[in-house]
Design an enzyme around this catalytic site. Structure first.
Site: not given
Ligand SMILES: Cc1ncc(COP(=O)(O)O)c(C=O)c1O
Length: 373
Positions: A187
């Site tokens: 991110k």
């Molecule tokens: C659109 C979206 N939602 C949720 C997530 C989940 O985030 P995390 O990896 O911090 O659990 C991601 C991670 O790739 C994502 O791209």
């Protein structure tokens, strides 16, 4: 020409400051969530960025999604509508609460419009998750938020990929009842793992804090509490990146503009995004998306770009960002998402922007000419 100065992992740009903050926390023996100093600061900053009352720092965006749905009261027997492109943990969050999942097809924006969501709504709909993807806003957000609000259905905005994104003049994440950010390593703000869940309603916020593991947070009745809080060292990594975000976005958007202009002349590319100057200013600058004639063209272009050292993403087989790899599919797909490809915009000195865009366009042109279709 190789672009040795290109930085794709933006967190590298603030490493010294991050190291200093981690050192301060370690030296003070202050690494837990209770008694933390950086965590509340990060929560205030994230809430201000999205225009929400409060943010709760958690261990991942995925945990944030579960907390948001739990805070909104989603329960067994209900259904959660999620978009066809996002991340597998959107559906997993609903399933973890015993709710069913319905998948809304996406359009060329990689997000659904109200037309794709409306037919899926039933009396069982407990919430809708809308994701702002690939550094751009979901364009139909205002209408979706208004239509859901008129029906009393809560909207969760998944902003995991949307740090610094604006949707119709408001921050992405300011439209629904809850929003979720991620700070995982891919991110814009990257701490390895981490996330935040944001909302306005005090009772919902208190409940989410309690079930996330804040032992000081009372609840009206006894509830099962889990443990998904962010730790202090993670917040120490995130804060310098948040300070740097406006500078990063300015640089990314400037290069993004060069790339869009260069790719506009490449034969075979359609649906370049962002498309207009206004779209660019609403995006966080980190990606340029495009549609190619076939999935084979997109795969070939992705392979060629990767070999040439460019960062890119193509939603191929098994990619957990798309419904093709989930247990539930959209009933009526609108586009073949395997024709989509995007390129990542690195941090690069301004003097190299034009050459970077030119080389990227030349590489893509060659890849599309070679494509067997
Ligand atoms: C659109 C979206 N939602 C949720 C997530 C989940 O985030 P995390 O990896 O911090 O659990 C991601 C991670 O790739 C994502 O791209």
């Amino acid at each position: 020409m190789s672009f040795d100065a290109a930085v794709y992992q933006y967190s590298h740009l603030t490493v010294d400051h991050q190291r200093h903050q981690v050192d301060a926390a370690l030296t003070a023996g202050r690494i837990a969530t209770l008694g933390a100093r950086y965590i509340p600061r990060l929560e205030r900053r994230a809430a201000a960025l999205l225009g929400r009352a409060e943010a709760i720092a958690v261990d991942s965006g995925s945990s944030g999604l579960v907390l948001a749905l739990r805070g909104l009261g989603v329960r067994p027997g209900q259904e959660v509508i999620i978009p066809e492109v996002g991340w597998v943990s959107m559906g997993a969050a609903a399933a973890a609460l015993g709710a069913g999942v319905r998948v809304a097809a996406v359009t060329e924006t990689l997000t659904p419009t109200w037309e794709q969501i409306a037919p899926l709504i039933t009396p069982a709909t407990g919430a809708v998750i809308l994701a702002h993807l690939r550094g751009r806003p979901a364009p139909d957000t205002p209408r979706i938020a208004a239509e859901l609000s008129a029906r009393g259905i809560p909207l969760v905005e998944d902003c995991a990929q949307a740090w610094g994104v604006t949707a119709a003049g408001r921050p992405a994440g300011a439209w629904g009842q809850a929003a979720v950010l991620s700070t995982n390593t891919y991110k814009i703000i990257a701490t390895g793992e981490g996330g935040l869940v944001l909302a306005d309603e005090p009772r919902m916020l208190g409940f989410m804090r309690a079930v996330a593991g804040d032992t000081r947070q009372p609840t009206p009745q006894a509830v099962w509490r889990g443990k998904s809080r962010m730790n202090e060292l993670t917040a120490a990594l995130a804060l310098p990146q948040l300070d740097f975000l406006p500078t990063l976005l300015d640089s990314l958007r400037a290069l993004q503009q060069h790339v869009i202009s260069a790719l506009a002349t490449v034969e075979g590319i359609t649906g370049l995004a962002p498309a207009t100057a206004e779209d660019t200013s609403q995006s966080n600058g980190s990606l340029v998306g495009m549609w190619l004639p076939t999935a084979t063209h997109a795969e070939q272009a992705a392979n060629t770009l990767s070999r040439a050292g460019f960062g890119c993403w193509w939603p191929g087989p098994g990619d957990l960002h798309t419904a093709a790899a989930w247990p539930v599919q959209p009933e009526q797909p609108v586009v073949d998402v395997r024709r989509y490809l995007d390129v990542q915009i690195p941090w690069l000195p301004a003097g190299e922007h034009a050459a970077f865009a030119h080389q990227l366009a030349a590489t893509l042109t060659a890849a599309l000419k070679e494509s067997p279709c």
